[in-house]
Enzyme design. Structure first.
Site, PDB file in Angstrom:
ATOM      1  N   TYR A 149       0.780  -6.857   4.373  1.00 20.02           N
ATOM      2  CA  TYR A 149       1.340  -5.703   3.043  1.00 20.02           C
ATOM      3  C   TYR A 149       1.401  -5.935   1.938  1.00 20.02           C
ATOM      4  CZ  TYR A 149       5.548  -5.003   1.302  1.00 20.02           C
ATOM      5  OH  TYR A 149       7.500  -4.439   0.545  1.00 20.02           O
ATOM      6  N   LYS A 153       0.103  -2.805  -0.555  1.00 20.98           N
ATOM      7  CA  LYS A 153       1.181  -2.393  -1.482  1.00 20.98           C
ATOM      8  C   LYS A 153      -0.039  -1.780  -2.763  1.00 20.98           C
ATOM      9  CE  LYS A 153       4.928  -1.776   0.308  1.00 20.98           C
ATOM     10  NZ  LYS A 153       5.423   0.350   0.026  1.00 20.98           N
TER      11      LYS A 153
END
Length: 259
Positions: A149, A153
């Site tokens: 994740y 990002k």
């Protein structure tokens, strides 16, 4: 400051709950027409806009279908809010993350934005529109428990700067918002990332949510509300700060500090 968006047409991805739903609500309140994409649009979203579309944004063709729907419904796009994303389990560190998990996280958090942006750019260029990408404080905070994740990002943050550099001279404003922990169903819902993380620490979801601000070192002592992120979207969408290009607005409750 005038944030009136009457006459603006907007597309919001991941709009059924949390930050996405708060963003749709804020845009509609300021007079915008909103096309909202979500895998399962709920009653609350459909009450806000007649242009909600059920679509899987994590697969090729999904974001493009949402943009095509927006152009068919509203004739063009002035604002694209790339909000869809998520932080699914596992939370066991790098060696616990399979290729399949990497693929899913990158499709959901990065490629959905790539595809929606590519499809929307002709209209945004024609109208001198804006793109707001929702990243995360994890773009700058590398945590092994959410390694995929965080990497996705970080890529999204870099993508926003590249888009701003390429399309800013042609009239499209591109900026990124990086929230820290936000009190949304991502943390509190059943079968959520928050529930999975709480289970790993032997806590209830409510206990984890209560402890997160202190554990993360947030100076506010509380998670942000999704409406705070929506307020920044309004600011960037309104054109009140036209010189803001390729910027990252961090809303993290003091989490990052000197990072």
């Amino acid at each position: 400051m005038n944030l009136d968006l009457t006459g603006t047409t907007a597309v919001v991805t991941g709009a059924s709950k949390g930050i996405g739903l708060a963003t749709v609500r804020a845009l509609v309140a300021q007079g915008a027409q909103v096309v909202a994409g979500a895998r399962t649009p709920g009653e609350e979203l459909r009450a806000l806009t007649p242009h909600a579309l059920a679509v899987d944004l994590a697969v090729a063709g999904g974001p493009e279908r949402l943009i095509e729907h927006a152009r068919a419904e509203l004739g063009g796009i002035d604002l694209l809010v790339n909000n869809v994303g998520g932080n699914p389990a596992p939370f066991g560190g790098f060696l616990s993350v399979s290729d399949e998990h990497w693929d899913h996280v990158l499709e959901l958090n990065l490629m959905s934005t790539v595809r929606a942006t590519r499809a929307a750019l002709p209209s945004l260029l024609e109208r001198g529109g804006a793109i707001v990408n929702i990243a995360s404080a994890n773009a700058r905070l590398a945590q092994p428990a959410v390694v995929a994740y965080a990497a996705a990002k970080a890529a999204l943050l870099n993508l926003g700067k590249a888009l701003a550099d390429e399309f800013g001279p042609r009239g499209v404003r591109v900026n990124t918002i990086s929230p820290g922990p936000v009190l949304t169903p991502l943390w509190t819902g059943a079968d959520s990332a928050g529930e999975a993380m709480a289970g790993q620490y032997g806590l209830t979801t409510a206990e984890l949510v209560e402890q997160i601000p202190q554990l993360a070192g947030m100076t506010t002592g509380a998670m942000a509300a999704p409406e705070e992120v929506a307020a920044l979207v309004l600011l960037l969408a309104s054109g009140a700060v036209p010189s803001m290009r390729g910027a990252e607005l961090v809303l993290d409750g003091g989490l990052l500090k000197a990072i």
